[in-house]
Design an enzyme around this catalytic site. Structure first.
Site, short mmCIF file in Angstrom:
data_model
loop_
_atom_site.label_atom_id
_atom_site.label_comp_id
_atom_site.label_asym_id
_atom_site.label_seq_id
_atom_site.Cartn_x
_atom_site.Cartn_y
_atom_site.Cartn_z
N ASP A 144 -15.17 4.79 12.96
CA ASP A 144 -15.62 3.91 11.90
C ASP A 144 -16.99 3.41 12.32
O ASP A 144 -17.27 3.28 13.50
CB ASP A 144 -14.65 2.73 11.79
CG ASP A 144 -15.15 1.63 10.88
OD1 ASP A 144 -14.81 1.69 9.70
OD2 ASP A 144 -15.88 0.72 11.34
N CYS A 195 -7.07 -0.91 2.44
CA CYS A 195 -7.18 -2.06 3.32
C CYS A 195 -8.17 -1.75 4.43
O CYS A 195 -8.37 -0.60 4.78
CB CYS A 195 -5.83 -2.37 3.96
SG CYS A 195 -4.54 -2.73 2.75
N LYS A 200 0.85 -1.20 0.00
CA LYS A 200 0.00 0.00 0.00
C LYS A 200 0.88 1.25 0.00
O LYS A 200 0.72 2.16 -0.79
CB LYS A 200 -0.89 -0.01 1.24
CG LYS A 200 -1.64 1.28 1.49
CD LYS A 200 -2.23 1.29 2.90
CE LYS A 200 -2.94 2.59 3.20
NZ LYS A 200 -4.18 2.75 2.43
N HIS A 253 -19.93 11.66 -3.23
CA HIS A 253 -18.55 11.23 -3.48
C HIS A 253 -17.75 12.30 -4.21
O HIS A 253 -16.54 12.23 -4.30
CB HIS A 253 -18.53 9.93 -4.29
CG HIS A 253 -19.17 8.80 -3.54
ND1 HIS A 253 -20.44 8.35 -3.83
CD2 HIS A 253 -18.74 8.07 -2.50
CE1 HIS A 253 -20.75 7.38 -3.00
NE2 HIS A 253 -19.76 7.19 -2.17
N TYR A 267 -9.55 -3.03 -1.85
CA TYR A 267 -9.29 -2.84 -3.29
C TYR A 267 -8.04 -2.02 -3.45
O TYR A 267 -7.76 -1.14 -2.64
CB TYR A 267 -10.47 -2.19 -4.01
CG TYR A 267 -10.81 -0.80 -3.53
CD1 TYR A 267 -10.17 0.33 -4.06
CD2 TYR A 267 -11.76 -0.59 -2.54
CE1 TYR A 267 -10.47 1.60 -3.62
CE2 TYR A 267 -12.07 0.68 -2.09
CZ TYR A 267 -11.43 1.78 -2.64
OH TYR A 267 -11.73 3.03 -2.20
N TRP A 305 -19.22 -6.55 8.53
CA TRP A 305 -17.97 -5.80 8.45
C TRP A 305 -17.05 -6.11 9.63
O TRP A 305 -16.12 -5.39 9.93
CB TRP A 305 -18.26 -4.30 8.28
CG TRP A 305 -18.87 -4.00 6.93
CD1 TRP A 305 -19.06 -4.91 5.91
CD2 TRP A 305 -19.36 -2.76 6.43
NE1 TRP A 305 -19.65 -4.30 4.83
CE2 TRP A 305 -19.84 -2.98 5.11
CE3 TRP A 305 -19.45 -1.47 6.97
CZ2 TRP A 305 -20.40 -1.96 4.33
CZ3 TRP A 305 -20.01 -0.46 6.18
CH2 TRP A 305 -20.48 -0.70 4.88
N GLU A 332 -21.71 12.75 14.00
CA GLU A 332 -20.81 11.60 14.21
C GLU A 332 -19.32 11.96 14.38
O GLU A 332 -18.46 11.18 13.99
CB GLU A 332 -20.97 10.55 13.09
CG GLU A 332 -22.42 10.11 12.88
CD GLU A 332 -22.60 9.06 11.78
OE1 GLU A 332 -21.63 8.36 11.44
OE2 GLU A 332 -23.73 8.95 11.26
N1 GLN Z 1 -24.53 7.22 9.13
C1 GLN Z 1 -23.39 6.90 8.34
C2 GLN Z 1 -22.75 8.18 7.82
O1 GLN Z 1 -23.43 9.09 7.54
C3 GLN Z 1 -23.79 6.04 7.17
C4 GLN Z 1 -22.60 5.58 6.39
C5 GLN Z 1 -22.91 4.53 5.35
O2 GLN Z 1 -24.03 4.30 5.02
N2 GLN Z 1 -21.89 3.88 4.83
O3 GLN Z 1 -21.57 8.26 7.67
#
Ligand code: GLN
Ligand code: ZN
Length: 765
Positions: A499, A526, A19, A705, A522, A571, A494
């Site tokens: 994570d 990691c 990596k 994104h 990918y 996960w 959050e």
């Molecule tokens: N509540 C999470 C966030 O907003 C949802 C993340 C996800 O769906 N992968 O980051």
């Protein structure tokens, strides 16, 4: 003698060396030569680990700088023209396909990358043209790496993705309509040429992976095996012997394909996952064919149960004789971390239960000896039995209180008190929500300041009080910004979460954490999944403090934010000693308590994220899939159904292909669903009308994104399109997913436009 074999070794190295080297190369910090040298160093180190462990059959060509399927795209000169025309070096062309290339005047996006079967590894999809041709690349990688190993004193067995799987896992390129499998007769001669070159280089055997044999296959794909493997058989001794490898499932439903392999040396099957296929597979083998018995699990981190594996091996040896049995890993070890030796912080008792890649290769070698002469490895067998016993009897594994609670779960606990209509009537007044309510999915930007403070706290450089104060300030900021934006249902942002699974794992009994157990997801990315070692319970509330504080400073409803039971399970590395449905139910019960506690503390909107619900779906249709859907859906319902009618349950999914999965999503009975949708056709939402879906939906209105801030008009257009398929009272307005990877100015810009668009429609209706 029984031989031992490994199907593939992880590529990253002890400290994610690959990596680091890749990323340094991409950032122009090291040269191409440096990167190639690092690749070589890693390959040599990994061969040595296996040889030192006593493995008889060591793989080569299992290494890849980015992805092994991508290697084959280049190996067969199946690179789309948009890459070849850039005249990049072969390595840069390779990375351009893997991750896109934007440098100078070259700007090409990456090829599509999707999950490798039901694992968390992603492969690059072969993307094929109507007039596709194939030819063998110069200096083919499998030959080069075979010779590299040979020169260093390792006789290896090269690994190739088989021709049928390569095509079946591919897709037509944009603008093409070719069914990839129809390209088989063009591709097979290239394999023949490659196999001849491997033989000339000194390879005695090759491993050809045909993992698609575990799927339900359409006839065109089934029928492709025969011509391909007959063409190989026709080469006689001009090519190496072939072992066809399958993994991640059983192949019993595809036994009619096996005559195609009449002339191969042997077949590998996954007995870790499907031990019951052993006897039927033995019956299918030709008189001299070898069985490669995949008994050491390539997908988990648990020590092998030698007694169980030896039972399977004895059955095979009895039927076939020792010469025709190979002890192997169930799949490549790509999906396991490099070595347990790096873990210095695991509890001592638990340490003894694990086996990562470097330990699993030893297990394979020990099992091969034990199958013939158990006394020669008596000490190892005894130590293994002791570890199995200690784990089975550990109080960490077994918590009678958890079991008792599971026994008391009733059907009624899976259902809300009333149906949706009644619930909604109460929620509407209780929460005083407008038409087209706006909200976000949970996270706000995880700024570098947040990461710095979290690191300081983990290292003990600041006190818990200081850290809590910092988190409160971040929540204040998030609330203030939501006030300014005029959103309707708030989130706390959050900031305290590292994570979405680890955060909960750290607060639950039954989990342990590693420091170095990274697994490739990918390319250079990691993940380090937490490990479920025992019965799961919740010693104390996990999120109440932050949510309660956030609600206390907010004038609008504050949404509590939890990761659902299925996602927590998927996960993590799950236990292998109890069924996943049981682990998932334990997680559900812990989350149920959290949901109820949130409600008691004044949180009346609670979102339980289940982005991993779909990826857990078993690979084949039928009873296994039905059973999964049942326990997965039930776990979500058990986690969420403990609240009053007036409390609103939301759930969130990060994918848009929900058509074939619609019934499972509907069965969750969530009051509101948010789903990723901004990059898909709004037409996909038609399924909600077709199925007369009664509850509320927030299809993502913009792509999180990308840093791009879409103009207000775009939001309006998007909402207008959605209204063709959803009733106005049904529609929530929210982004595709959480905003943690974005910057604050991007978030503010986009959400301002989003809220304005919602207001526009509110006035219109
Ligand atoms: N509540 C999470 C966030 O907003 C949802 C993340 C996800 O769906 N992968 O980051
Ligand atoms: Zn999401």
């Amino acid at each position: 003698m029984v031989q031992s074999s490994v199907l593939g070794f992880p590529r990253m190295g002890v400290l994610r060396d690959l990596k680091k080297a890749n990323e340094a190369y991409w950032a122009d910090k090291i040269s191409q030569q440096d990167l190639l040298a690092e690749g070589k160093r890693l390959r040599l180190a990994h061969w040595k680990i296996q040889k030192d462990a006593g493995v008889d059959i060591i793989p080569s060509n299992d290494f890849a700088f980015y992805d092994h399927v991508l290697d084959h795209i280049q190996l067969f000169n199946a690179v789309p023209e948009r890459y070849t025309k850039q005249k990049l070096s072969p390595l840069d062309e390779y990375f351009a396909m893997g991750r896109g290339h934007q440098k100078g005047d070259v700007d090409v996006p990456a090829l599509e990358m999707v999950k490798w079967f039901d694992s968390n590894y992603h492969y690059v999809k072969p993307t094929l043209q109507d007039n596709q041709t194939f030819s063998l690349a110069q200096d083919p990688k499998p030959v080069r790496e075979f010779l590299e190993a040979k020169e260093a004193g390792f006789q290896t067995r090269p690994v190739l993705v088989g021709p049928v799987s390569f095509l079946a896992l591919g897709k037509p390129d944009r603008g093409s309509s070719v069914d990839p499998i129809t390209l088989l007769d063009k591709l097979v001669p290239v394999y023949v040429e490659l196999l001849k070159a491997l033989k000339a280089a000194g390879a005695e055997t090759v491993q050809i992976d045909e993992p698609v044999l575990v799927f339900d296959l359409r006839p065109e794909i089934k029928n492709a095996f025969k011509p391909a493997y007959e063409a190989f058989a026709a080469q006689g001794s001009a090519i190496p012997s072939i072992v066809v490898a399958t993994y991640f499932g059983d192949i019993v439903h595809n036994f009619d394909v096996l005559p195609a392999f009449a002339n191969v040396q042997g077949v590998h099957v996954d007995l870790a996952r499907h031990p019951e296929q052993l006897e039927p597979v033995i019956k299918q083998l030709g008189p001299n064919q070898i069985l490669s018995a995949g008994v050491v699990d390539g997908r988990n981190i648990w020590k092998n149960n030698f007694q169980k594996s030896l039972g399977l091996l004895q059955t095979a040896i009895k039927a076939l004789g020792p010469e025709r049995v190979i002890v192997a890993t169930s799949s490549s070890l790509l999906h396991t971390p490099h070595t347990l030796a790096s873990e210095k912080k695991l509890p001592a008792d638990v340490y003894e239960w694990f086996s990562f890649a470097s330990e699993k290769v030893k297990e394979v070698a020990i099992l091969a000896k034990a199958a013939i002469d158990p006394e020669s490895v008596r000490a190892e067998l005894d130590a293994n039995a002791a570890a199995m016993k200690a784990r089975a009897e550990s109080t960490r594994t077994n918590d009678p209180k958890v079991k008792e609670r599971q026994e008391q779960v009733t059907d009624a606990m899976h259902h809300r008190k009333s149906g949706f209509e009644t619930r909604y009537a109460q929620q509407k007044t209780h929460l005083s929500l407008p038409l087209f309510p706006t909200t976000t999915i949970g996270s706000f930007p995880q700024t570098s300041e947040i990461r710095v403070q979290r690191n300081k706290f983990t290292k003990g450089e600041i006190t818990e009080e200081q850290y809590d104060e910092f988190i409160k300030k971040e929540i204040d900021l998030a609330v203030q910004i939501q006030d300014e934006l005029g959103l309707d249902v708030y989130v706390h942002g959050e900031p305290e979460r590292n994570d979405m699974v680890q955060y909960f794992g750290e607060r639950l009994q039954g989990y342990v954490f590693t420091t170095h157990a990274w697994v490739q997801s990918y390319g250079s990315r990691c993940v380090r999944p937490p490990i479920i070692v025992g019965d799961i319970s919740r010693p104390a509330p996990m999120t109440v403090k932050e949510s309660k504080y956030a609600a206390s400073v907010s004038k609008k409803p504050m949404k509590g934010m939890l990761t659902g039971p299925v996602t927590c399970l998927r996960w993590s590395f799950p236990r292998d000693d109890v069924h996943q449905s049981i682990q998932c139910q334990q997680l559900a019960l812990a989350l149920r308590d959290e949901v109820v506690d949130l409600e008691k503390n004044g949180i009346f909107v609670i979102q339980v994220d289940e982005p991993a619900l779909r990826e857990g779906l078993p690979l084949r249709k039928g009873s296994e899939r039905e059973a999964y859907l049942k326990w997965a859906v039930n776990s979500f319902k058990l986690a969420t159904a403990g609240v009053e009618d007036s409390t609103q349950i939301h759930s969130h999914f990060c994918y848009s292909e929900f058509q074939d999965f619609f019934h499972a999503i509907a069965a969750l009975d969530a009051d509101v669903l948010s789903i990723e949708n901004s990059k898909s056709d709004a037409k996909l939402l038609k399924v909600f009308i077709d199925e007369s879906y009664p509850r509320h939906i927030g299809p993502g209105v913009y792509d999180i994104h990308s840093p791009r801030v879409p103009p207000e008009e775009e939001f309006k257009q998007r909402i207008q399109e959605m209204l063709e398929y959803l009733r106005p009272e049904q529609l929530w307005i929210n982004p595709d997913c959480g905003l943690k990877t974005r910057k604050w100015d991007e978030v503010k810009g986009a959400l301002t436009h989003m809220v304005n668009a919602a207001k526009y429609f509110r006035e219109k209706y």
